[in-house]
Design an enzyme around this catalytic site. Structure first.
Site, PDB file in Angstrom:
ATOM      1  N   SER B 325       0.806  -1.224   0.000  1.00 23.16           N
ATOM      2  CA  SER B 325       0.000   0.000   0.000  1.00 23.16           C
ATOM      3  C   SER B 325       0.837   1.271   0.000  1.00 23.16           C
ATOM      4  CB  SER B 325      -0.911   0.007   1.222  1.00 23.16           C
ATOM      5  OG  SER B 325      -1.664  -1.186   1.242  1.00 23.16           O
ATOM      6  N   ASP B 349     -17.513   0.289  -0.536  1.00 25.50           N
ATOM      7  CA  ASP B 349     -16.550  -0.799  -0.299  1.00 25.50           C
ATOM      8  C   ASP B 349     -17.214  -1.882   0.513  1.00 25.50           C
ATOM      9  OD1 ASP B 349     -14.529  -2.505   0.383  1.00 25.50           O
ATOM     10  OD2 ASP B 349     -13.525  -1.070   1.732  1.00 25.50           O
ATOM     11  N   ASP B 364     -10.327  -6.976   0.432  1.00 23.43           N
ATOM     12  CA  ASP B 364      -9.692  -5.893   1.190  1.00 23.43           C
ATOM     13  C   ASP B 364      -9.008  -6.515   2.393  1.00 23.43           C
ATOM     14  OD1 ASP B 364      -9.809  -2.732   1.467  1.00 23.43           O
ATOM     15  OD2 ASP B 364      -9.899  -3.627   3.492  1.00 23.43           O
ATOM     16  N   HIS B 374     -14.634  -0.723   4.243  1.00 23.38           N
ATOM     17  CA  HIS B 374     -14.462   0.590   4.847  1.00 23.38           C
ATOM     18  C   HIS B 374     -15.696   1.454   4.782  1.00 23.38           C
ATOM     19  CE1 HIS B 374     -10.120   0.063   5.442  1.00 23.38           C
ATOM     20  NE2 HIS B 374     -10.166  -0.627   4.299  1.00 23.38           N
ATOM     21  N   CYS B 388      -7.589   1.684   2.129  1.00 23.01           N
ATOM     22  CA  CYS B 388      -8.684   0.906   1.553  1.00 23.01           C
ATOM     23  C   CYS B 388      -8.252   0.301   0.225  1.00 23.01           C
ATOM     24  CB  CYS B 388      -9.888   1.820   1.352  1.00 23.01           C
ATOM     25  SG  CYS B 388     -11.171   1.055   0.345  1.00 23.01           S
TER      26      CYS B 388
END
Lengths: 378, 617
Positions: B325, B349, B364, B374, B388
């Site tokens: 990320s 999400d 996720d 999220h 996310c």
């Protein structure tokens, strides 16, 4: 002018008296003078070559004194006695050579020394004198020029001791011994067909000798001579360094004690076999010329004595001793300058030596005996 | 006397006279031959042998230059030269080599390997040169040798200057090391300048700046004897010592990073975003570079080689990790720049993402912890703050791999950063072209989705992440990272940075989101920001080491340690005027925000505290 006139009668009187004096004392003054000058020159070079070690010079001087005494003593002995004693001396020499092989002392992997009552000497050196004398003894009793069987007998006389010396092993000395005998044969008028035949035979047998007779180190020496550059730091080192020493000396030399090759230890064996390189480096070609001139005068004197000798034995002995002396000079100066293989022959009366010096000078004593003991010719 | 009677004395005398004549001819001609020979040597070739004799006598001896020292930015010595005592043998002066070696072995600790290497060296030297046998003699060994000198002909003990690294493992990967010149290097190096030099930079700074550090060889003309002993010096040209160099590295920061990594496998790279200067470059575990200087022992080397922690591996520039990320800020900026999203764009999400017409679920990370994702309205700021995945799955899918590749490349992914050291690796920034070239396969849409969260084919080194972070901090200034800051006390000129252009508002959105990672209510690294007296920005990342099957459960405790995720973190501070950009990778450390973020924080603390102390004092 006045001086010249005054001197003349004295000089002529001297000339008239001298043969008598030299005959009475059994001393060849010409030879004595030349040998003395050569020995002194040799000591000067040796001092430098030994790295200015007085000990080496003193030791050499001691042997020279011993040698000169031996020479003067040898000159006193009656020529007929020499002739009678030669066979006995030859046999004693052979026995000593056998003893060297059986019980000799080691020196660098070769047995050359014999100790007798604390006195060490090399019997092979004495044979250099005894071999030509015995060949001369044998031939002088025959009608000359020698016939075929005389030649073979002579070859036997020189071959046996030479073979014993090869066993030590000392190829250089063996060759010199054989050569001194061959010279007696040659001087006796050895026929040309024998000489040419022998040369042909030598060449024909050289190849098998190369393969089977020579030691590795001897073969290496010859190969190194042919191409010293091949092994700069190993076998070729000696020759490269000695040539460099000689060549860098030039005409006038670097000066006594100033030879860089010898003083900085680049030159191996500088006070023994390679001493001519020191001389050539420090005294230049000038010094070499002086040395060669002295040698030439000694050789001429030797040949002259031979020519004036009164019987075959004396002639042959004088001739072969002189020739052997010449071979020393030629082989030594030839090998150090890279003309010949390195065979370990000293430069006579200049290289440091012991027994060899004494026998060499004793040989000149025999020459003096021949020169000074004159009978009325019948 | 019968034979005697028959002899014709005058005939025999005539024969002898004839032979004497021949002998005289022979003697004169052979003596003339000698004369010609000596004349040729002494007169004709005199010049040649004169030169030969001088060359014998005079030797040009090299005087190796002193190697330049290496300092950190505060002037702390990182690499110096210390006298080291070497036991050598002069072969020519050693009559019985085997016996002498046996004696020495009885006296000192000399291994079979020492003897073997000695024999190899011996072959390459002349007999009057000293051949090294054992290095680093200590004082008692030296006195042993001194006492027994008379039974050890040809044995010499020489003092030479040898590289020493006082900081040991702390700087092992940043500096690299020197070692003895090997045969391959001998062929490459300048034969003249390296005559007399035994060591050369093998790796790292030592190799990269070899030319600078080595200096220029000097010479002395000496008269020697045949044993090579110097009798006097005739002339001398002094060597020019190598330049002392100063690096931008900071020993305090380096130590902080090293200690924060606390023995784990990992790397920290810290850059000054305003200059590109490298402030810290740490890879752990380190190793003692001093071991390599005079040839490492086989035992030590195999210990280093066979260690599962790969201490010789420079993770900071050679370790290629999925950035996870940590790349999301850049992809977010790309989305804004391409107009695919705005700061206000929100997506729903559910906890997973599916490609249109496919059933495969891209999950996720929250699915491991809790269900539900999220939330129903996730914007870019939240997507970065909370990391996310679904937001970026969607964004990457809409962007497509080509646009993603083209936008990310200027941040330094997929190319060497050009840092001044050796062995740097490039990582991978995938594209359709790349996949065709490397694997001869077409690109699949699902692969773009994976790349969108820094997984899949995307690989980057910690240094590349630090460079990218520095660009995020400085709004697009791209410097070539450089450790060298001064040569001989004179600062080196910096290359001008290149500028990556993006709209100021877009930069603000992304930087604010990175701010929120630390300082936001739901910031993934908010724990790491606690108690700081400055404002920072960052992004966590977690890189999967083992692929997790479609519906399998992930439980870190059950996984073997070496199969656990890599924890990553990038950060910069202070937020308003960044002075440091950091990238941290902790191999198999688990989540980036829990394991890597505190390390980044510690490094920033150390730097900014020191900075404050300097400006305050």
């Amino acid at each position: 002018m006045g001086d010249y006139v005054r001197q003349m009668p004295e000089a002529s009187a001297d000339l008239a008296r001298r043969p008598q004096l030299s005959q009475r004392l059994h001393v060849d003054f010409v030879l004595l003078l030349l040998l003395s000058v050569l020995s002194l020159f040799g000591l000067v070079v040796l001092y430098s070559a030994s790295g200015q070690e007085m000990g080496v010079v003193v030791r050499q001087g001691r042997y020279l004194v011993l040698g000169f005494i031996a020479m003067l003593v040898a000159a006193q002995i009656d020529l007929q006695r020499y002739r009678r004693l030669t066979p006995l001396g030859y046999l004693v020499g052979l026995v000593m050579l056998v003893m060297v092989i059986v019980a000799g002392a080691d020196a660098k992997g070769a047995q050359r020394w014999l100790s007798l009552g604390g006195f060490r000497f090399q019997p092979s050196e004495i044979m250099k004198l005894l071999v030509p004398m015995s060949v001369a003894w044998f031939l002088s009793a025959r009608v000359l020029p020698p016939r075929l069987w005389h030649v073979f007998a002579g070859l036997g006389l020189l071959g046996v001791p030479a073979a014993l010396v090869i066993l030590q092993p000392d190829l250089g000395t063996a060759l010199l011994i054989a050569m001194s005998g061959l010279f007696a044969l040659f001087m006796s008028g050895l026929g040309w067909r024998y000489i040419l035949g022998a040369i042909a035979l030598t060449i024909a047998s050289a190849w098998p000798a190369w393969l089977f007779l020579l030691h590795d180190y001897q073969r290496q020496r010859i190969l190194t001579l042919l191409n010293p550059e091949s092994d700069k730091l190993g076998a070729g080192w000696n020759i490269i360094q000695s040539k460099t020493a000689i060549g860098s000396g030039g005409w006038s030399g670097k000066g006594w004690l100033n030879g860089t090759q010898s003083q900085l230890d680049f030159l191996p064996e500088s006070h023994t076999d390679f001493i001519i390189a020191v001389l050539a480096e420090e005294f230049g070609l000038r010094g070499v010329l002086v040395l060669l001139a002295i040698y030439l005068l000694i050789l001429l004197r030797g040949l002259w004595i031979g020519l004036r000798a009164q019987d075959s034995f004396s002639r042959l002995v004088a001739g072969s001793i002189t020739l052997t002396f010449f071979v020393y000079i030629f082989v030594n100066m030839g090998m150090v300058s890279g003309l010949l293989p390195v065979v370990g022959v000293p430069l006579p009366l200049v290289s440091a030596g012991g027994t060899s010096l004494v026998t060499l000078l004793a040989g000149f004593g025999v020459l003096m005996a021949i020169s000074t003991q004159r009978r009325l010719v019948v | 006397m019968a034979a005697q009677a028959l002899k014709d004395q005058s005939y025999e005398a005539r024969i002898f006279r004839a032979r004497t004549g021949l002998v005289l001819l022979l003697v004169v001609s052979l003596l003339s031959l000698l004369l010609v020979r000596y004349f040729s040597l002494q007169i004709t070739q005199h010049k040649i042998y004169q030169t030969e004799s001088d060359r014998n006598r005079l030797q040009l001896q090299p005087l190796p230059p002193k190697r330049g020292l290496i300092y950190d930015r505060n002037g702390v010595l990182l690499a110096e030269n210390r006298p080291s005592f070497v036991l050598s043998l002069v072969i020519e002066r050693t009559p019985d080599l085997e016996e002498t070696l046996a004696r020495l072995q009885g006296m000192l600790d000399i291994s079979g390997a020492d003897i073997e290497k000695f024999m190899q060296r011996k072959g390459r030297r002349r007999p009057y040169e000293a051949v090294p046998l054992r290095f680093r003699l200590d004082e008692s060994e030296r006195s042993q040798l001194a006492v027994n000198r008379f039974v050890l002909p040809g044995v010499v003990v020489e003092a030479t200057l040898v590289r020493y690294y006082p900081q040991g493992a702390l700087f092992s990967h940043a500096l690299g090391y020197v070692g003895r010149i090997n045969q391959a290097e001998e062929a490459e190096l300048d034969e003249v300048n390296y005559r007399g030099t035994n060591h050369v930079g093998k790796i790292g700074i030592e190799k990269y700046y070899e030319e600078l550090l080595h200096g220029q060889v000097g010479y002395q003309n000496v008269e020697t004897n045949a044993l090579g002993r110097v009798l006097r010096v005739l002339e001398r040209t002094d060597p020019v010592p190598g330049a002392d160099i100063t690096l931008s590295l900071d020993i305090g920061l380096q130590r902080t990073a090293y200690e924060a990594l606390n023995g784990r496998r990992g790397a920290v790279v810290a850059l000054d975003p305003n200059t590109g200067g490298v402030l810290a470059l740490v890879s752990t575990p380190g190793f003692d570079t001093n071991l390599f200087v005079n040839g490492i022992s086989t035992r030590d080397y195999s210990a280093l080689r066979e260690s599962l922690d790969l201490p010789l591996f420079n993770r900071a520039i050679q370790g290629q990790y999925p950035p996870g990320s940590t790349v999301k800020p850049i992809f977010g900026l790309a989305g804004l720049s391409y107009g695919l999203v705005t700061a206000e764009t929100k997506i729903a999400d559910p906890g997973w993402f599916t490609l249109p017409g496919q059933t495969r679920r891209f999950r996720d990370w929250t699915l491991r912890v809790r269900g539900g994702g999220h939330g129903a309205a996730v914007d870019l700021r939240q997507a970065i703050e909370e990391s996310c995945d679904v937001y970026f799955y969607d964004l990457a899918h809409r962007m497509g791999i080509e646009r993603l590749h083209d936008y990310t490349a200027p941040f330094g992914f997929g190319v060497a950063s050009g840092i001044d050291t050796t062995h740097e690796r490039r990582g991978i920034l995938p594209s359709r072209q790349w996949k065709r070239d490397m694997r001869n396969e077409p690109w699949y849409a699902g692969e773009t989705v994976n790349v969108g969260i820094g997984q899949g084919h995307l690989l980057a080194t910690p240094l590349q992440l630090a460079v990218a972070t520095s660009m995020l901090a400085s709004r697009g200034q791209h410097y070539r990272p450089q450790m060298l800051s001064a040569v001989g006390g004179i600062p080196v000129a910096r290359e001008a940075p290149t500028q990556f252009e993006a709209k100021a508002d877009d930069w603000t959105v992304v930087q604010d989101a990175m701010y929120a990672v630390f300082h936001g209510k739901h910031g993934s690294a908010r724990a790491a920001a606690r108690g700081a007296d400055y404002i920072m920005a960052g992004k966590s990342g977690t890189a999967q080491v083992v692929g997790i099957a479609q519906d399998a459960e992930y439980d870190a405790d059950e996984l073997v340690e070496r199969h656990r995720d890599h924890g990553l973190f990038i950060a910069y501070a202070p937020f308003e005027a960044p002075q440091i950009a950091v990238a941290v990778v902790v191999e198999n450390g688990g989540g980036g925000s829990t394991v890597a973020a505190p390390i980044a924080r510690a490094v920033m603390d150390a730097w900014l505290a020191a900075d404050e102390a300097v400006s305050g004092g």
